[in-house]
Scaffold this active site. Structure first.
Site, short mmCIF file in Angstrom:
data_model
loop_
_atom_site.label_atom_id
_atom_site.label_comp_id
_atom_site.label_asym_id
_atom_site.label_seq_id
_atom_site.Cartn_x
_atom_site.Cartn_y
_atom_site.Cartn_z
N GLU A 114 10.28 0.85 -8.42
CA GLU A 114 9.01 0.48 -9.03
C GLU A 114 9.17 -0.73 -9.93
O GLU A 114 10.20 -0.90 -10.57
CB GLU A 114 8.45 1.66 -9.83
CG GLU A 114 8.19 2.91 -8.99
CD GLU A 114 7.68 4.08 -9.82
OE1 GLU A 114 7.47 3.90 -11.05
OE2 GLU A 114 7.50 5.18 -9.26
N GLU A 180 -0.14 1.34 -4.87
CA GLU A 180 -0.72 2.65 -5.18
C GLU A 180 -1.84 2.52 -6.20
O GLU A 180 -1.67 1.89 -7.25
CB GLU A 180 0.36 3.60 -5.69
CG GLU A 180 -0.17 5.00 -5.98
CD GLU A 180 0.91 6.03 -6.24
OE1 GLU A 180 0.57 7.20 -6.49
OE2 GLU A 180 2.11 5.66 -6.19
#
EC number: 2.1.2.11
Length: 282
Positions: A114, A180
């Site tokens: 991430e 996302e």
């Protein structure tokens, strides 16, 4: 034929949508493989859906390796991507060591991490060493306590940041980027700008592909699906019904039957009992 990261690029170039699913164990991986899905993410979401934690932060690298290895054994021809867990890639050396273990011990063919521009140097070094990397932008679960669980990139500033982050990951060598909880128009704009594919979850149909969580799409939990998910089957209630049926038959004494057990000559049983009793002086 084994699926590789080159198939990501090929499908993006050909305009073919990429279906991906999360998976966390051997039995589930067998089903994914039989269904013909070629892209699997072993997400650190296993902390919530498999281990019962409130978030992803408690998942260890050893747990990720164990679950990823099981998935690889169940779907050996799929492109299995393993998440690098919280703080396992804070520095370049940490990231290389963690990713190396994931690839060597679990057999994954890519890892996911991430973060955007701040992660670009780490991504670049990993790629230089032969480690395929998938980026993850937008809502990043490992930062949930900092950014909250909500759609990311709604303002001009944050939208521009996401575009810059995606570009930085691509320039660093990432082979794909998960988006996302990103507004659909922004995700579509990022997808058009990148040469590498985007994989959306709650980011609209304009992404190069989609990923859904195994438990959500199969209805394994007794809860309504998230807005960004779709339940394609109600497996949870079916499992519950099967378990109730099993327990009821055991309680009623109708399972197992003779067909469920091995037979043996009663005379041999009696002889074995007699031999035991003689030896014990019964």
């Amino acid at each position: 034929m084994r699926t590789t990261t080159a198939d990501f690029a090929r499908m993006k170039a050909e305009g073919r949508p990429i279906p991906m699913v999360t998976c966390y164990d051997y039995a589930s991986a067998l089903i994914v493989a039989r269904a013909g899905l070629r892209f699997i993410l072993v997400g650190d979401s296993l902390g919530q859906v498999m281990l019962g934690h409130d978030d992803t932060l408690r998942v260890s690298l050893d747990e990720m390796i164990s679950h990823s290895a099981a998935v690889v054994r169940g779907a050996p021809d799929a492109l299995v991507i393993g998440d690098l867990p919280f703080l396992s890639y804070a520095m370049v050396d940490d990231a290389v060591r963690s990713a190396g273990r994931m690839m060597r011990e679990a057999g994954v063919r890519a890892v996911k991490l991430e973060g955007g521009r701040s992660m670009a140097p780490i991504v670049r070094r990993m790629v230089e060493l032969g480690i395929p990397v998938v980026g993850h932008l937008g809502f990043t679960p490992q930062s949930a306590h900092q950014i909250g669980i909500r759609v990311q990139g709604r303002t001009l500033e944050t939208a521009a940041d996401l575009i810059a982050d995606a570009h930085a990951l691509e320039q660093a060598g990432a082979c794909a980027v998960v988006l996302e909880l990103v507004p659909a128009p922004l995700a579509a704009a990022i997808t058009k700008r990148l040469k590498v594919p985007t994989i959306g979850i709650g980011a609209g149909a304009g992404c190069s592909g989609q990923v859904q969580v195994w438990h959500d799409l199969l209805g394994l939990f007794d809860r309504p699906p998230f807005r960004h998910a779709r339940q394609y089957a109600a497996i949870g209630p079916a499992i519950e019904e099967a378990l109730r049926g099993y327990a009821g038959e055991v309680t009623a004494g109708v399972f197992p039957t003779a067909a469920n057990a091995a037979s043996m000559d009663e005379g041999l049983v009696a002889e074995a009992v007699a031999r035991f009793e003689a030896a014990e002086g019964c």
